[in-house]
Design an enzyme around this catalytic site. Structure first.
Site, PDB file in Angstrom:
ATOM      1  CG  HIS A   1      -5.577  -6.533  -1.225  1.00  0.00           C
ATOM      2  ND1 HIS A   1      -4.591  -7.426  -0.857  1.00  0.00           N
ATOM      3  CD2 HIS A   1      -6.183  -6.153  -0.070  1.00  0.00           C
ATOM      4  CE1 HIS A   1      -4.603  -7.559   0.458  1.00  0.00           C
ATOM      5  NE2 HIS A   1      -5.546  -6.809   0.948  1.00  0.00           N
TER       6      HIS A   1
ATOM      7  CE1 TYR B   1      -1.672 -10.603   4.651  1.00  0.00           C
ATOM      8  CE2 TYR B   1      -2.358 -10.034   2.434  1.00  0.00           C
ATOM      9  CZ  TYR B   1      -2.511  -9.930   3.797  1.00  0.00           C
ATOM     10  OH  TYR B   1      -3.510  -9.148   4.315  1.00  0.00           O
TER      11      TYR B   1
ATOM     12  CG  HIS C   1      -7.246  -7.209  10.010  1.00  0.00           C
ATOM     13  ND1 HIS C   1      -8.396  -7.121   9.243  1.00  0.00           N
ATOM     14  CD2 HIS C   1      -6.242  -6.771   9.208  1.00  0.00           C
ATOM     15  CE1 HIS C   1      -8.105  -6.646   8.057  1.00  0.00           C
ATOM     16  NE2 HIS C   1      -6.810  -6.428   7.997  1.00  0.00           N
TER      17      HIS C   1
ATOM     18  NE  ARG D   1      -8.426  -8.373   4.660  1.00  0.00           N
ATOM     19  CZ  ARG D   1      -8.979  -8.348   3.447  1.00  0.00           C
ATOM     20  NH1 ARG D   1      -9.958  -9.167   3.152  1.00  0.00           N
ATOM     21  NH2 ARG D   1      -8.535  -7.494   2.524  1.00  0.00           N
TER      22      ARG D   1
ATOM     23  NE  ARG E   1     -10.698  -4.718   3.999  1.00  0.00           N
ATOM     24  CZ  ARG E   1     -10.817  -4.929   2.684  1.00  0.00           C
ATOM     25  NH1 ARG E   1     -11.961  -5.425   2.198  1.00  0.00           N
ATOM     26  NH2 ARG E   1      -9.833  -4.658   1.859  1.00  0.00           N
TER      27      ARG E   1
ATOM     28  CE  LYS F   1      -9.260   0.107   3.247  1.00  0.00           C
ATOM     29  NZ  LYS F   1      -8.031  -0.365   3.915  1.00  0.00           N
TER      30      LYS F   1
END
Length: 321
Positions: free
Chosen positions: A295, A304, A269, A272, A138, A163
């Site tokens: 994630h 994706y 972004h 990524r 990120r 995150k």
């Protein structure tokens, strides 16, 4: 409020810092709580409840027309206020109706579009954009990288406090090794000059500067991509060299997209997103990509698969047989 008790917003700030929330979270939560109080004519939150919160959230959605994610952030700030600061039992707050966030597909660049965009960048902004695409970071994770996070021997990068306050490992692109080492040589000279002028300290999280008083000047703790100028820490007032301003990177990426005539979303972004999609296209399994992206749930990574020309569940259409 008793005369010696800190003001409400000061209590909010103090607790946020105690819980090691980022300064951006602090600024956002304080701002939303202030807006909530002003919206209800400066009534104290302890005197308000579900009806007032729903009225404020409805005002944001209907009158201000904010995005669902913005409304959700406001709700999170109020949840923090009532549960953590005021320590009130507010189970009803979880049931307050908020706008449903739309499920949007990520913007993904093709391999050629990515290479073209990067070719229109240079210097530090090229380095950071290459890290976003080459390692799947990120933007703020790349901005906050420190020298000790780069392992050139193992060709890996440690992303700390990402995150969800999680650490993870991701790959270090081989083609970035030489440019990064050359960049670090220049940054090290800059750091030595700063130390000679008495401003070589860097911000350390979680009170590490008190535990290790000399660590703030050590080379390994310095930012890989420091700012061009010194600035004052908004919390401590100390004058330091912070990391690169993310807005500078955003502007550079936008300009590169315009120069390359790419008619897609022009924020960092999607780099990524492209990293994840291109790995899946190359045959890497989704669990590996999930770990590299950090994630928590593999379902987040599965989004994706929409660009693999096989549908969301990798199903081949009968028309393509």
């Amino acid at each position: 409020m008793p005369p010696n008790e800190p003001k409400l917003l000061d209590q909010v700030r103090a607790l946020i810092r105690t819980m090691h929330y980022s300064i951006r979270t602090e600024e956002a939560y304080v701002d939303w709580i202030r807006r909530f109080i002003l919206f209800h004519k400066k009534r104290h939150p302890s005197q308000m409840g579900k009806a007032e919160i729903e009225a404020f959230l409805s005002h944001l959605a209907v009158d201000r027309r904010v995005a669902a994610s913005t409304q959700s952030q406001a709700k999170s700030a109020l949840l923090f206020l009532y549960q953590k600061v005021l320590k009130l039992e507010v189970e009803w707050l979880k049931d307050v109706v908020a706008a449903k966030q739309p499920q949007r597909l990520p913007t993904v660049l093709t391999f050629d579009e990515t290479k073209t965009r990067l070719s229109h960048m240079n210097g530090e902004t090229w380095l950071i954009a290459s890290l976003l695409y080459g390692s799947g970071m990120r933007l703020m994770e790349a901005c906050r990288l420190r020298v000790l996070d780069l392992d050139f021997n193992m060709r890996q990068v440690t992303i700390r406090n990402g995150k969800g306050a999680k650490d993870r490992l991701t790959m270090l692109l081989g083609t970035l090794v030489v440019p990064l080492k050359s960049h670090l040589d220049l940054i090290r000279l800059q750091h030595q000059r700063d130390c000679g002028q008495g401003v070589g300290d860097v911000y350390l999280p979680f009170a590490l500067d008190r535990k290790y008083p000399d660590a703030a000047r050590e080379w390994k703790w310095q930012y890989v991509l420091p700012a061009d100028a010194l600035s004052e820490d908004p919390r401590s007032g100390a004058v330091r060299r912070h990391h690169i301003d993310e807005q500078r990177v955003q502007r550079a990426v936008k300009q590169a997209a315009q120069d390359a005539n790419i008619q897609k979303k022009v924020t960092p972004h999607p780099l990524r997103h492209s990293f994840a999609t291109h790995l899946l296209q190359s045959g890497y399994d989704i669990r590996t990509v999930q770990e590299l992206l950090g994630h928590k749930d593999v379902r987040t990574t599965q989004i994706y698969t929409h660009v693999l020309n096989r549908g969301g569940n990798a199903v081949l259409s009968p028309l393509d047989r």
